[in-house]
Design a protein around this motif. Structure first.
Motif, PDB file in Angstrom:
ATOM      1  N   THR A  30       0.832  -1.214   0.000  1.00 51.94           N
ATOM      2  CA  THR A  30       0.000   0.000   0.000  1.00 51.94           C
ATOM      3  C   THR A  30       0.864   1.260   0.000  1.00 51.94           C
ATOM      4  OG1 THR A  30      -0.136  -0.101   2.424  1.00 51.94           O
ATOM      5  CG2 THR A  30      -1.936  -1.099   1.161  1.00 51.94           C
ATOM      6  N   VAL A  31       1.517   1.524   1.148  1.00 55.74           N
ATOM      7  CA  VAL A  31       2.428   2.668   1.307  1.00 55.74           C
ATOM      8  C   VAL A  31       3.589   2.181   2.165  1.00 55.74           C
ATOM      9  CG1 VAL A  31       0.536   4.366   1.195  1.00 55.74           C
ATOM     10  CG2 VAL A  31       1.290   3.527   3.421  1.00 55.74           C
ATOM     11  N   TYR A  32       4.652   2.992   2.297  1.00 58.36           N
ATOM     12  CA  TYR A  32       5.751   2.622   3.196  1.00 58.36           C
ATOM     13  C   TYR A  32       5.299   2.749   4.642  1.00 58.36           C
ATOM     14  CZ  TYR A  32       9.305   2.069  -0.399  1.00 58.36           C
ATOM     15  OH  TYR A  32      10.024   1.592  -1.457  1.00 58.36           O
ATOM     16  N   GLY A  33       5.771   1.807   5.491  1.00 60.04           N
ATOM     17  CA  GLY A  33       5.418   1.822   6.906  1.00 60.04           C
ATOM     18  C   GLY A  33       6.635   2.099   7.773  1.00 60.04           C
ATOM     19  N   LEU A  34       6.364   2.627   8.970  1.00 59.91           N
ATOM     20  CA  LEU A  34       7.409   2.879   9.955  1.00 59.91           C
ATOM     21  C   LEU A  34       7.260   1.788  11.004  1.00 59.91           C
ATOM     22  CD1 LEU A  34       9.547   5.077  10.513  1.00 59.91           C
ATOM     23  CD2 LEU A  34       7.824   6.261  11.875  1.00 59.91           C
ATOM     24  N   ALA A  35       8.125   0.754  10.901  1.00 60.18           N
ATOM     25  CA  ALA A  35       7.877  -0.481  11.640  1.00 60.18           C
ATOM     26  C   ALA A  35       8.722  -0.597  12.894  1.00 60.18           C
ATOM     27  CB  ALA A  35       8.167  -1.676  10.730  1.00 60.18           C
ATOM     28  N   ALA A  36       8.090  -1.111  13.971  1.00 60.31           N
ATOM     29  CA  ALA A  36       8.810  -1.421  15.207  1.00 60.31           C
ATOM     30  C   ALA A  36       8.111  -2.589  15.884  1.00 60.31           C
ATOM     31  CB  ALA A  36       8.830  -0.203  16.132  1.00 60.31           C
ATOM     32  N   ASP A  37       8.812  -3.212  16.826  1.00 63.72           N
ATOM     33  CA  ASP A  37       8.303  -4.362  17.570  1.00 63.72           C
ATOM     34  C   ASP A  37       7.039  -3.973  18.349  1.00 63.72           C
ATOM     35  OD1 ASP A  37       7.840  -6.395  19.360  1.00 63.72           O
ATOM     36  OD2 ASP A  37       9.933  -6.582  19.999  1.00 63.72           O
ATOM     37  N   ALA A  38       5.912  -4.589  17.995  1.00 66.63           N
ATOM     38  CA  ALA A  38       4.624  -4.212  18.603  1.00 66.63           C
ATOM     39  C   ALA A  38       4.498  -4.669  20.049  1.00 66.63           C
ATOM     40  CB  ALA A  38       3.475  -4.792  17.772  1.00 66.63           C
ATOM     41  N   ASP A  65       1.399 -14.416   9.398  1.00 66.06           N
ATOM     42  CA  ASP A  65       0.469 -15.499   9.058  1.00 66.06           C
ATOM     43  C   ASP A  65      -0.739 -15.442   9.994  1.00 66.06           C
ATOM     44  OD1 ASP A  65       1.220 -16.773  11.482  1.00 66.06           O
ATOM     45  OD2 ASP A  65       2.941 -17.653  10.457  1.00 66.06           O
ATOM     46  N   ILE A  66      -1.738 -16.265   9.670  1.00 63.37           N
ATOM     47  CA  ILE A  66      -2.987 -16.164  10.429  1.00 63.37           C
ATOM     48  C   ILE A  66      -2.809 -16.704  11.845  1.00 63.37           C
ATOM     49  CG2 ILE A  66      -4.009 -18.308   9.587  1.00 63.37           C
ATOM     50  CD1 ILE A  66      -6.523 -16.109   9.215  1.00 63.37           C
ATOM     51  N   GLY A  67      -1.854 -17.625  12.023  1.00 64.70           N
ATOM     52  CA  GLY A  67      -1.579 -18.149  13.364  1.00 64.70           C
ATOM     53  C   GLY A  67      -1.154 -17.025  14.303  1.00 64.70           C
ATOM     54  N   MET A  68      -0.261 -16.180  13.824  1.00 66.82           N
ATOM     55  CA  MET A  68       0.202 -15.047  14.638  1.00 66.82           C
ATOM     56  C   MET A  68      -0.978 -14.111  14.947  1.00 66.82           C
ATOM     57  SD  MET A  68       3.284 -12.308  13.811  1.00 66.82           S
ATOM     58  CE  MET A  68       4.738 -13.306  14.131  1.00 66.82           C
ATOM     59  N   ALA A  69      -1.838 -13.909  13.956  1.00 71.91           N
ATOM     60  CA  ALA A  69      -3.004 -13.033  14.153  1.00 71.91           C
ATOM     61  C   ALA A  69      -3.938 -13.611  15.213  1.00 71.91           C
ATOM     62  CB  ALA A  69      -3.742 -12.848  12.832  1.00 71.91           C
ATOM     63  N   GLN A 124       6.199  -9.207   5.178  1.00 70.71           N
ATOM     64  CA  GLN A 124       5.826 -10.541   5.639  1.00 70.71           C
ATOM     65  C   GLN A 124       7.070 -11.368   5.973  1.00 70.71           C
ATOM     66  OE1 GLN A 124       3.667 -12.929   2.789  1.00 70.71           O
ATOM     67  NE2 GLN A 124       2.544 -14.003   4.399  1.00 70.71           N
ATOM     68  N   VAL A 125       8.079 -11.292   5.122  1.00 66.98           N
ATOM     69  CA  VAL A 125       9.326 -12.028   5.353  1.00 66.98           C
ATOM     70  C   VAL A 125      10.009 -11.531   6.627  1.00 66.98           C
ATOM     71  CG1 VAL A 125      11.646 -12.493   4.426  1.00 66.98           C
ATOM     72  CG2 VAL A 125       9.656 -12.449   2.886  1.00 66.98           C
ATOM     73  N   LEU A 126      10.070 -10.222   6.779  1.00 66.75           N
ATOM     74  CA  LEU A 126      10.706  -9.621   7.950  1.00 66.75           C
ATOM     75  C   LEU A 126      10.026 -10.087   9.249  1.00 66.75           C
ATOM     76  CD1 LEU A 126      12.690  -7.485   9.120  1.00 66.75           C
ATOM     77  CD2 LEU A 126      10.946  -5.744   8.657  1.00 66.75           C
ATOM     78  N   ILE A 127       8.698 -10.074   9.259  1.00 72.24           N
ATOM     79  CA  ILE A 127       7.956 -10.473  10.462  1.00 72.24           C
ATOM     80  C   ILE A 127       8.180 -11.955  10.763  1.00 72.24           C
ATOM     81  CG2 ILE A 127       5.646 -10.706  11.477  1.00 72.24           C
ATOM     82  CD1 ILE A 127       4.891  -8.263   9.575  1.00 72.24           C
ATOM     83  N   GLU A 128       8.234 -12.757   9.691  1.00 71.81           N
ATOM     84  CA  GLU A 128       8.474 -14.194   9.857  1.00 71.81           C
ATOM     85  C   GLU A 128       9.839 -14.426  10.518  1.00 71.81           C
ATOM     86  OE1 GLU A 128       8.215 -16.179   6.101  1.00 71.81           O
ATOM     87  OE2 GLU A 128       6.854 -17.638   7.024  1.00 71.81           O
ATOM     88  N   LYS A 129      10.856 -13.717  10.034  1.00 72.95           N
ATOM     89  CA  LYS A 129      12.215 -13.871  10.589  1.00 72.95           C
ATOM     90  C   LYS A 129      12.273 -13.389  12.034  1.00 72.95           C
ATOM     91  CE  LYS A 129      14.645 -14.643   6.592  1.00 72.95           C
ATOM     92  NZ  LYS A 129      14.957 -16.034   6.303  1.00 72.95           N
ATOM     93  N   LEU A 130      11.569 -12.305  12.329  1.00 69.98           N
ATOM     94  CA  LEU A 130      11.579 -11.761  13.692  1.00 69.98           C
ATOM     95  C   LEU A 130      10.762 -12.638  14.643  1.00 69.98           C
ATOM     96  CD1 LEU A 130      11.068  -8.006  12.834  1.00 69.98           C
ATOM     97  CD2 LEU A 130      12.934  -8.862  14.275  1.00 69.98           C
TER      98      LEU A 130
END
Ligand code: TXA
Ligand code: MG
Length: 326
Positions: A30-38, A65-69, A124-130
């Motif tokens: 969509t747009v660029y995000g400013l990401a940090a550990d939630a 993934d939906i499991g994390m959600a 998605q890849v970044l979140i998976e690795k983290l």
């Protein structure tokens, strides 16, 4: 100044920075995000500081993934169907938080609900690795135009962050659609990359526009938002002196040749293309130095709803805090 790195080079340093509680700008569809550990309160505080964002305005949680959600929020039937159909993709669901959720309360501004989405690609890849969810608002100063390129992030926030992962121009160009489904009602809280008509068709249900009027359930609903320095004038049918023109479609308004600068959102009149070009064109016309950007009429259906919503907020009076009436 922030380093701008291509995605394959950005992944490892992005992981290190986020694990250390810092923020990183990342591309999404969509747009660029400013990401940090939630799950990290200090990291989330940094997001609010970098953006200058009011803390009553909650952030979207991004999952891989939906499991994390499902470890964060309670999914009912409608939520399951929407997630299965649209994730990963430009759809955010506002859902009740689980009692044992790991999200820091600053992310949700103390609400009992959480906005969740699953981005496509690098995010998605970044979140998976983290292995943990990321809070990520759009990577712009609060109230300003959302970035659709790494350079746009750098122009606005480059002095305040360390890393921008460069995925080129984003595909959709406007933010995700936000849907709240509860008590048998499906509400559109923010029009976006997926149209309300499409969601109504999929569910065989009516989609109600706007929040219920309670609290800041209204997302990005501060009236002045997505705003350039120039004034914005909508549904222009002729140009005044000293205006720039944001055109749409093959036919120009009568005195278009008077424009100080002109860009066309979509010469063929395609709303998908218009959404993808919207923020970049707004920035470029703003840079032309005209005091006002006049915008040709944009049709209301389909993605036109999201484009018109963002333009209305760009055109709204600049005293933050007023709400666009529903
Ligand atoms: O496309 C997008 O959604 C982008 C990319 C980066 O993922 N993100 C984005 O985030 O637009 P942001 O923070 O600029 O907008 C999130 C909106 C806010 O306007 C906020 O009010 C709303 O989501 N929101 C967050 N949590 C909510 C909740 N529990 N209930 C209602 N609205 C919520
Ligand atoms: Mg935003």
């Amino acid at each position: 100044m922030a380093r701008i790195l291509p995605l394959e080079k950005a992944l490892a340093p992005a992981i290190d920075l986020i694990e250390a509680g810092h923020v990183v700008a990342i591309p999404t569809e969509t747009v660029y995000g400013l990401a940090a550990d939630a799950t990290n309160g200090e990291a989330v505080t940094r997001i609010f500081e970098v953006k200058g964002r009011p803390r009553f305005n909650p952030l979207i949680v991004h999952v891989c993934d939906i499991g994390m959600a499902r470890r964060i929020a309670v999914f009912d039937d409608v939520a399951e169907r929407l997630a299965k159909h649209y994730w990963p993709g430009p759809l955010t669901l506002v859902l009740p938080l689980r009692d044992d959720h790991p999200i820091h309360p600053l992310v949700t501004a103390g609400l009992e609900t959480v906005a969740i989405r699953m981005p496509q690609g690098f995010g998605q890849v970044l979140i998976e690795k983290l292995g943990r969810p990321l809070a990520a608002p759009s990577a712009n100063s609060s109230g300003r135009i959302s970035p659709t390129s790494a350079q746009a992030v750098a122009d606005d926030l480059g002095g305040k962050i360390e890393l921008i992962a460069d995925g080129g121009r984003t595909d959709v160009g406007v933010e995700s659609t936000i849907i709240k489904a509860s008590e048998g009602e499906v509400r559109l809280l923010r029009p976006g990359g997926i149209t309300a008509e499409e969601i109504a068709d999929l569910l065989g249900a009516t989609v109600v526009r706007g929040g219920s009027g309670k609290a800041v359930e209204a997302p990005g609903m501060l009236a002045s938002h997505y705003a350039p320095d120039a004034k914005v004038r909508l549904d222009a049918t002729m140009l005044h002196d000293g205006e720039a023109l944001m055109a749409f479609g093959p036919h120009r308004i009568d005195n278009a040749d008077r424009a100080l600068a002109m860009l066309n959102l979509s010469p063929q009149g395609d709303l998908r293309e218009a959404a993808a070009n919207l923020y970049a064109h707004m920035r470029a016309l703003d840079r032309s130095g005209s005091a006002t950007i006049a915008v040709e009429p944009i049709p209301a259906g389909g993605l036109g709803e999201a484009v018109r919503d963002r333009l209305a907020r760009a055109a709204a009076p600049r005293d933050a805090g007023t709400l666009i009436p529903e």
